[in-house]
Design an enzyme around this catalytic site. Structure first.
Site, PDB file in Angstrom:
ATOM      1  N   ALA A   1       0.821  -1.209   0.000  1.00  0.00           N
ATOM      2  CA  ALA A   1       0.000   0.000   0.000  1.00  0.00           C
ATOM      3  C   ALA A   1       0.852   1.255   0.000  1.00  0.00           C
ATOM      4  CB  ALA A   1      -0.928  -0.004   1.218  1.00  0.00           C
TER       5      ALA A   1
ATOM      6  N   LYS B   1      -4.865   5.186   3.303  1.00  0.00           N
ATOM      7  CA  LYS B   1      -4.025   4.054   2.907  1.00  0.00           C
ATOM      8  C   LYS B   1      -4.649   3.400   1.680  1.00  0.00           C
ATOM      9  CE  LYS B   1      -1.923  -0.117   4.952  1.00  0.00           C
ATOM     10  NZ  LYS B   1      -1.820  -0.918   6.197  1.00  0.00           N
TER      11      LYS B   1
ATOM     12  N   ASP C   1       3.545  -6.642  15.261  1.00  0.00           N
ATOM     13  CA  ASP C   1       4.707  -6.001  14.632  1.00  0.00           C
ATOM     14  C   ASP C   1       4.960  -4.624  15.263  1.00  0.00           C
ATOM     15  OD1 ASP C   1       6.841  -5.759  12.915  1.00  0.00           O
ATOM     16  OD2 ASP C   1       5.655  -5.045  11.217  1.00  0.00           O
TER      17      ASP C   1
END
Length: 512
Positions: free
Chosen positions: A136, A152, A287
């Site tokens: 993206a 996004k 993450d």
């Protein structure tokens, strides 16, 4: 192109994927991966030795093959139970960053998703991207209400290519499993399943939006943790619109000081947040690198990018707390039982697991505990025994090691292991609201009521079985631990059942 034909001979590939398979074969040949394919039972061989190490050539090939293979490499970079340190170090260099695209290339997809030109939908829209990744690209915008947001946008054409890659990787893994007993030992199908779930989740921005809202609900009573709001009127599978979080990366020490933020307080907020995710909520950011964190005014910590999240079962939560407690207390027996549980189903001797636990305690059970070091040693033990750790456990440990590294850079005196060792109450009472306790007790009463007539017979049968001369002793730590735990729970359950049933009988008699 010899590798391509070897692959064709091993796979029955749908016509729509053959072009992509040829591309994969061409890249494998270009980077000299014949020996790696041969090791995996996929043909290849020959070609001689290349100047660059195989690990580096593999990383370069994964980058050349695009986002699906980059994601595969990133997942493999967390699997130090499968790969040696030099491979892990090489694969950790894989980045999702990608060249930016001219917005006019994205415009048709954006207008289709928004139902109009972004310049008309938003009060302001910046055609120059804020950031770009392999899946993206992100742009800043302002809503008509004045809210600052980021938009996004999924790269056009990326989904069909990644779905084709997933099909081909799945076929390659099945072929490798049929050809190599050594490959089967590491249960690669679990790795492919993890990759597929991660890729499909990241491709669908509505899934990321729902994840963000789940985190927002979990931290609703924690104003120090900020989750960007999702604007569903503008969000779809290909476009995500959310709040812009104005802050700095928490690892930028000078920027923190200039903003008047306390590194120690920020580290405490981050530690509490990650421990709540894993030990209380059972849903964590998978993450948490510095790019996905924002230090914000008022000592708040913002979390970004919920495309990749993990879940923690109650059982795994208890095991994690038990592992840390056994490490802190130096209890090798308890640690051995937990390691045996984590390697359940693998061909590993009890003696070797016990010895491995004793080595871990000996190296890390005294003084200050280095979380990355103990995780590395534990994974090395599994790699030495040639077993694969459960994928969900690997994801949890990777997140813990990542956030520990970030928070240690924010505050060098920070110690995540100490925080975890004191968090057992959070794990024990996770979800223990009055309503939850009431529902569990009602369920227990119903189960005990159904069991009432069978209880005496079951007790006699269990006692006879356990005291029988033919009963075999447990053969491994995991079984022994399970038997001992089951015995304790059965004993406690019988006492509790007796008390509850007695109380029920007494209340019934009193009411008559």
């Amino acid at each position: 192109m010899a590798v391509v034909w070897v692959m064709f001979g091993a796979l029955i590939v749908a016509a729509r994927d053959r072009k992509r398979l040829a591309e994969i074969g061409g890249v494998a040949t270009r980077f000299g991966l014949d020996s790696l394919l041969a090791r995996l039972g996929l043909g290849g061989g020959g070609g001689g030795e290349a100047a660059e190490p195989l690990s580096r050539r593999t990383r370069l090939a994964l980058e050349a093959l695009g986002p699906t293979f980059v994601k595969l490499g990133q997942i493999l970079s967390t699997r130090s139970d499968l790969l040696p340190p030099d491979w892990i170090a090489e694969l950790e260099q894989l980045q999702s960053a990608a060249p930016t695209l001219d917005f006019e290339i994205l415009r048709p997809a954006v207008e289709a998703a928004l139902g109009g030109r972004p310049e008309d939908v938003f009060a302001e829209f910046e055609v120059m991207p804020l950031a770009a990744a392999s899946i993206a690209q992100v742009h800043r915008a302002t809503l008509q209400s004045g809210a600052q947001v980021v938009v996004k946008i999924r790269r056009p054409g990326i989904r069909p290519q990644m779905e084709a890659d997933l099909r081909l990787i799945g076929e390659l893994v099945r072929t490798a499993e049929r050809s190599s007993a050594e490959v089967r030992r590491y249960r690669p199908q679990e790795l492919v399943r993890q990759l597929t779930e991660a890729v499909l989740a990241e491709l669908d921005f509505t899934a990321e939006g729902r994840n963000a809202e789940r985190f927002a609900a979990n931290f609703a009573k924690r104003p120090a943790v900020v989750i960007p709001a999702i604007y569903w009127d503008f969000t779809s599978e290909t476009v995500l619109v959310q709040d812009y979080l104005d802050g700095v990366a928490p690892t930028e020490a000078r920027a923190l000081i200039e903003a008047g933020l306390s590194p120690r307080d920020l580290a405490e907020v981050g530690a509490k947040a990650v421990l709540d995710m894993i030990l209380v909520h059972g849903l964590f950011h998978a993450d948490p690198h510095p790019g996905n964190l924002r230090a914000m005014p008022g000592g708040r910590l913002g979390l970004l990018d919920f495309g990749m999240v993990g879940q923690v079962s109650p059982r795994r939560r208890t095991e994690l707390v038990g592992f840390v407690q056994s490490l802190v207390s130096g209890d090798a027996q308890r640690m051995g039982e937990i390691l045996a549980t984590w390697t359940e189903g693998a061909d590993v001797s009890t003696e070797r697991i016990t010895q491995g636990a004793e080595r871990l305690i000996g190296r890390h059970g005294q003084g200050e505990i280095d979380l990355p070091a103990i995780v590395a040693d534990m994974m090395a033990l599994m790699r030495q025994e040639r077993v694969a750790a459960p994928p969900d456990l690997v994801l949890i440990l990777k997140a813990l090691v990542t956030i520990e590294g970030v928070l240690s850079r924010v505050d060098p005196d920070f110690d995540l292991v100490s925080a975890m060792s004191g968090a057992w109450k959070s794990a024990l009472f996770a979800g223990a609201s009055p309503d939850a306790v009431r529902d569990r007790l009602i369920g227990l009463l119903l189960d005990l009521s159904a069991l009432r007539d069978d209880l005496p017979r079951l007790v006699r049968a269990a006692s006879k079985r356990l005291t029988s001369p033919e009963a075999e002793p447990p053969r491994d730590l995991a079984t022994a631990a399970a038997v001992r735990s089951a015995g304790m729970w059965i004993a406690g359950g019988l006492v509790l059942a007796s008390l509850i049933l007695g109380g029920v009988i007494w209340l019934t008699a009193s009411a008559v």
